[in-house]
Design a protein around this motif. Structure first.
Motif, PDB file in Angstrom:
ATOM      1  N   LEU A 198       2.674  12.054  -9.820  1.00 51.46           N
ATOM      2  CA  LEU A 198       2.198  13.441  -9.802  1.00 51.46           C
ATOM      3  C   LEU A 198       3.352  14.411 -10.046  1.00 51.46           C
ATOM      4  O   LEU A 198       3.262  15.335 -10.853  1.00 51.46           O
ATOM      5  N   GLN A 199       4.448  14.168  -9.329  1.00 53.70           N
ATOM      6  CA  GLN A 199       5.590  15.078  -9.468  1.00 53.70           C
ATOM      7  C   GLN A 199       6.132  15.079 -10.871  1.00 53.70           C
ATOM      8  O   GLN A 199       6.442  16.125 -11.452  1.00 53.70           O
ATOM      9  N   LEU A 200       6.232  13.888 -11.443  1.00 52.98           N
ATOM     10  CA  LEU A 200       6.764  13.813 -12.801  1.00 52.98           C
ATOM     11  C   LEU A 200       5.876  14.568 -13.766  1.00 52.98           C
ATOM     12  O   LEU A 200       6.339  15.264 -14.664  1.00 52.98           O
ATOM     13  N   GLU A 201       4.598  14.373 -13.549  1.00 50.86           N
ATOM     14  CA  GLU A 201       3.687  15.091 -14.444  1.00 50.86           C
ATOM     15  C   GLU A 201       3.850  16.591 -14.308  1.00 50.86           C
ATOM     16  O   GLU A 201       3.854  17.326 -15.292  1.00 50.86           O
ATOM     17  N   ALA A 242       3.416   5.956  -2.711  1.00 52.14           N
ATOM     18  CA  ALA A 242       4.647   6.626  -3.148  1.00 52.14           C
ATOM     19  C   ALA A 242       4.672   6.747  -4.667  1.00 52.14           C
ATOM     20  O   ALA A 242       5.052   7.781  -5.217  1.00 52.14           O
ATOM     21  N   ASP A 243       4.269   5.675  -5.338  1.00 50.36           N
ATOM     22  CA  ASP A 243       4.237   5.728  -6.802  1.00 50.36           C
ATOM     23  C   ASP A 243       3.313   6.820  -7.291  1.00 50.36           C
ATOM     24  O   ASP A 243       3.625   7.550  -8.233  1.00 50.36           O
ATOM     25  N   ARG A 248       0.833  -1.213   0.000  1.00 48.00           N
ATOM     26  CA  ARG A 248       0.000   0.000   0.000  1.00 48.00           C
ATOM     27  C   ARG A 248       0.863   1.257   0.000  1.00 48.00           C
ATOM     28  O   ARG A 248       0.605   2.223  -0.718  1.00 48.00           O
ATOM     29  N   ARG A 249       1.919   1.182   0.843  1.00 45.37           N
ATOM     30  CA  ARG A 249       2.794   2.361   0.914  1.00 45.37           C
ATOM     31  C   ARG A 249       3.447   2.638  -0.428  1.00 45.37           C
ATOM     32  O   ARG A 249       3.561   3.782  -0.876  1.00 45.37           O
ATOM     33  N   LYS A 250       3.858   1.542  -1.049  1.00 40.01           N
ATOM     34  CA  LYS A 250       4.492   1.709  -2.359  1.00 40.01           C
ATOM     35  C   LYS A 250       3.553   2.353  -3.346  1.00 40.01           C
ATOM     36  O   LYS A 250       3.923   3.238  -4.114  1.00 40.01           O
ATOM     37  N   GLU A 251       2.344   1.881  -3.303  1.00 45.11           N
ATOM     38  CA  GLU A 251       1.366   2.469  -4.226  1.00 45.11           C
ATOM     39  C   GLU A 251       1.261   3.958  -4.030  1.00 45.11           C
ATOM     40  O   GLU A 251       1.251   4.732  -4.988  1.00 45.11           O
TER      41      GLU A 251
END
Lengths: 240, 426
Positions: free
Chosen positions: B184-187, B178-179, B173-176
């Motif tokens: 969002l940041q990349l976008e 974070a992903d 869940r945490r990974k999700e």
């Protein structure tokens, strides 16, 4: 100590084992204030970190102007940062020649010409750079406070004749005449070869033909223009 | 209570004062019994109506009522009310739950369900005392808690995870999350790049557009400009060659002349130089010297003209040519210093100099009277009297040559003279 992201150690001369240019660390070809500005600039830190000869091209094709240092805070231009990177990398001869000879990106060509003028031997410099006195594409040059228009051939000419270009004191080049006297070089054949002979012939005869008339007129007009270009409008560190 | 208006004539018509509240005489008298705490709400124009949300009972007279209060009775009353309410709720709930249809057999469920409920009711009672506001929340139809006997408990319909699996799920869940954030940041970054915002680039936009470096806009013109430049370069090179040639010729020529001819030419050159200098203005008395500066080495045509300009011959508007006519306070070399705070009385070096510059036609009177003094008190004389003074005034004769003065004898000055040591051969 852990690897640090900034590259200040490259400026540390102790234990330098890389290529020597003019007998010293090639980065020392730039003056200390200029070096400091470059290394502290955002562009250098973000974009020029970890470049190699190939990825440098990616940056170089995004170049939009040449120039030295500009602004009140003496910010280095991207051109200068990339030139510094080239000095750090000291790529091979073939690579630099390829940069120079490719036709598509004129700013990359200007970058390579700058590098060659700094690092190679006089004979090679003249022989390599002189063909590009025929390239009349426009370049945008950034001075301290403004932009100006210059041309590739004008830039190459500055490199070959002036002492300071783009905030760098160029290594002193022996004059072409000296090299000719030493039989190292041959007298230069201008790309305007044929037309030039016509002009000469007319001058000697004292006649003014139609063709030469137009040429001479053009000379008369161009004198004012030429002076404008020949002025040293580089953004130099000590305000030359 | 005396009437509000202290006039004798009660019927006198009211004058209008802006901001003054007007009220009828009737209202006054009827409100006089009201408590003062309600004065603000009671003081209303014309026919006052008390606000509906008063928390204060209309007719309460605090002081009078306080003594009548019986706290115990009140408590009993409150408790009774509470109990009633609870009962009502319990009944309502029981009614609801009867209507539930559960998964398994109703018979079993009802019985065991009720047991559970009665057990849990006690807990709920306590909860409900504190959270009575939950009555307002609409009752949802929740499945009733089902009693599973021990045998049935082993077939768990709800999967029970072991600790590791739980941890793994948490990580996933945490990974999700974070992903997602990364995405969002990349976008955002991509959007910023597309918009052309780069932080090292903020100052280029406006000015750069004035200069256009697009090629092939007008090929003919560009080629023509290039030709001009090229020709200028060629011309420059040729001129350089020619001037070098000329210099060499000149040198050759001078070598071939004889010495007298060379001198003649030199004199001519110096004369022409002098004329040039004379033609230029001279420095007047106490004129300020404007030096042209040390950094004029760039030899353009313009600069050469500047170098050869006539500096000291020019006068500016308020320049006084003859400073001796000015009062002595204004006779300074640098007139810009007048009126400034740091001005000293310095005029010029010559007038401040305390040295003597030759022309000592008059000798010092002191030396003429020295012959009367004792020898010791006379001055030292010029150049100390060649030879010596005092004890050195008399010449010393030649030194007698001594035997051990010779070089060989003096060779070992630092060692003892062994000639006088007795040598024992044994």
């Amino acid at each position: 100590m852990a690897h640090q992201a900034d590259e200040k150690r490259m400026l540390d001369d102790r234990g330098y084992t890389g290529t020597l240019i003019r007998g010293a660390n090639p980065l020392l070809l730039f003056e200390k204030p200029v070096r400091d500005r470059i290394v502290e600039s955002m562009y250098w830190k973000e974009q020029c970190f970890g470049l190699n000869a190939a990825t440098l091209c990616d940056r170089a094709v995004e170049l939009e102007n040449i120039g030295g240092i500009y602004g009140a805070a003496q910010k280095p231009s991207k051109f200068l940062c990339l030139a510094f990177k080239l000095l750090q990398l000291t790529p091979e001869r073939d690579i630099v020649l390829h940069y120079l000879r490719q036709e598509e990106w004129k700013y990359l060509r200007a970058l390579a010409a700058f590098y060659i003028r700094l690092c190679w031997q006089p004979k090679e410099i003249f022989e390599t750079l002189e063909p590009f006195l025929a390239d009349y594409r426009k370049l945008k040059r950034r001075a301290r406070e403004s932009f100006s228009l210059t041309y590739v051939d004008q830039f190459v000419d500055d490199l070959l004749t002036k002492d300071r270009v783009c905030a760098t004191s160029l290594w002193k080049l022996p004059a072409r005449t000296q090299l000719e006297d030493l039989d190292v070089l041959e007298p230069r054949i201008s790309p305007l070869g044929e037309e030039l002979e016509d002009v000469d012939a007319d001058r000697q005869d004292g006649r003014m033909e139609d063709d030469s008339g137009s040429d001479v007129e053009v000379l008369g007009d161009g004198h004012g223009l030429g002076n404008g270009h020949d002025h040293d409008n580089d953004a130099d560190v000590d305000g030359d | 209570m005396p009437p509000k208006r202290m006039t004798a004539n009660q019927d006198r018509s009211h004058r209008y004062y802006p901001g003054k509240v007007e009220y009828a005489e009737d209202a006054l008298s009827s409100d006089s019994e009201n408590s003062d705490a309600e004065a603000s709400s009671a003081h209303q124009p014309a026919k006052p109506t008390l606000p509906k949300a008063t928390s204060f009972p209309k007719d309460a007279r605090l002081a009078a009522n306080l003594s009548k209060i019986d706290l115990d009775a009140r408590r009993a009353q409150a408790a009774a009310q509470e109990a009633e309410r609870l009962k009502r709720e319990a009944d309502a709930r029981a009614k609801e739950e009867e209507e539930f249809v559960t998964d398994d057999d109703n018979d079993e469920e009802d019985g065991s369900g009720r047991e559970q409920e009665s057990g849990s009711e006690e807990e709920e009672e306590e909860q409900e005392e504190s959270t009575s506001s939950e009555d307002d929340v609409p009752k949802r139809r929740m499945p009733a808690p089902k009693f599973i006997s021990k045998t049935n408990r082993k077939q768990c319909s709800v999967p029970v995870f072991s600790e590791e699996e739980l941890a793994a799920q948490e990580d996933a869940r945490r990974k999700e999350r974070a992903d997602e954030m990364l995405q969002l940041q990349l976008e955002k970054q991509a959007a910023a790049k597309a918009a052309g915002k780069k932080d090292w680039d903020d100052d280029e936009e406006g000015l750069a557009d004035e200069v256009d470096d697009a090629d092939d806009v007008d090929p003919e013109e560009e080629r023509a400009l290039w030709k001009i430049r090229e020709l200028l370069r060629i011309k420059r090179d040729r001129d350089a060659i020619e001037s070098a040639e000329k210099e060499r010729e000149e040198i050759e020529r001078r070598r071939n002349l004889s010495k007298e001819e060379r001198d003649a030419e030199d004199r001519e050159y110096i004369d022409t130089q002098k004329e040039e200098h004379e033609g230029k203005g001279k420095m007047g008395h106490m004129q300020k010297y404007f030096h042209r500066g040390a950094y004029t080495f760039d030899a353009d045509d313009e600069t050469k003209q500047l170098l050869n300009r006539d500096i000291m011959g020019s006068r500016f508007q308020d320049d006084a040519r003859d400073k001796s006519m000015l009062p002595s306070a204004l006779q300074i070399r640098d007139m810009t210093k007048i009126g400034k705070k740091g001005r000293t009385r310095y005029r010029d070096m010559k007038s401040e100099d305390t040295g003597r510059w030759g022309d000592l036609g008059v000798r010092d009177r002191r030396k003429d009277g020295e012959y009367k003094l004792d020898e010791r008190f006379r001055s030292d004389g010029d150049a100390e009297r060649a030879g010596g003074t005092g004890a050195n005034a008399y010449a010393v004769g030649e030194r007698r040559k001594r035997v051990d003065d010779s070089r060989d004898g003096r060779r070992d000055d630092k060692r003892p003279n062994l000639h006088y040591v007795y040598y024992d051969p044994a």
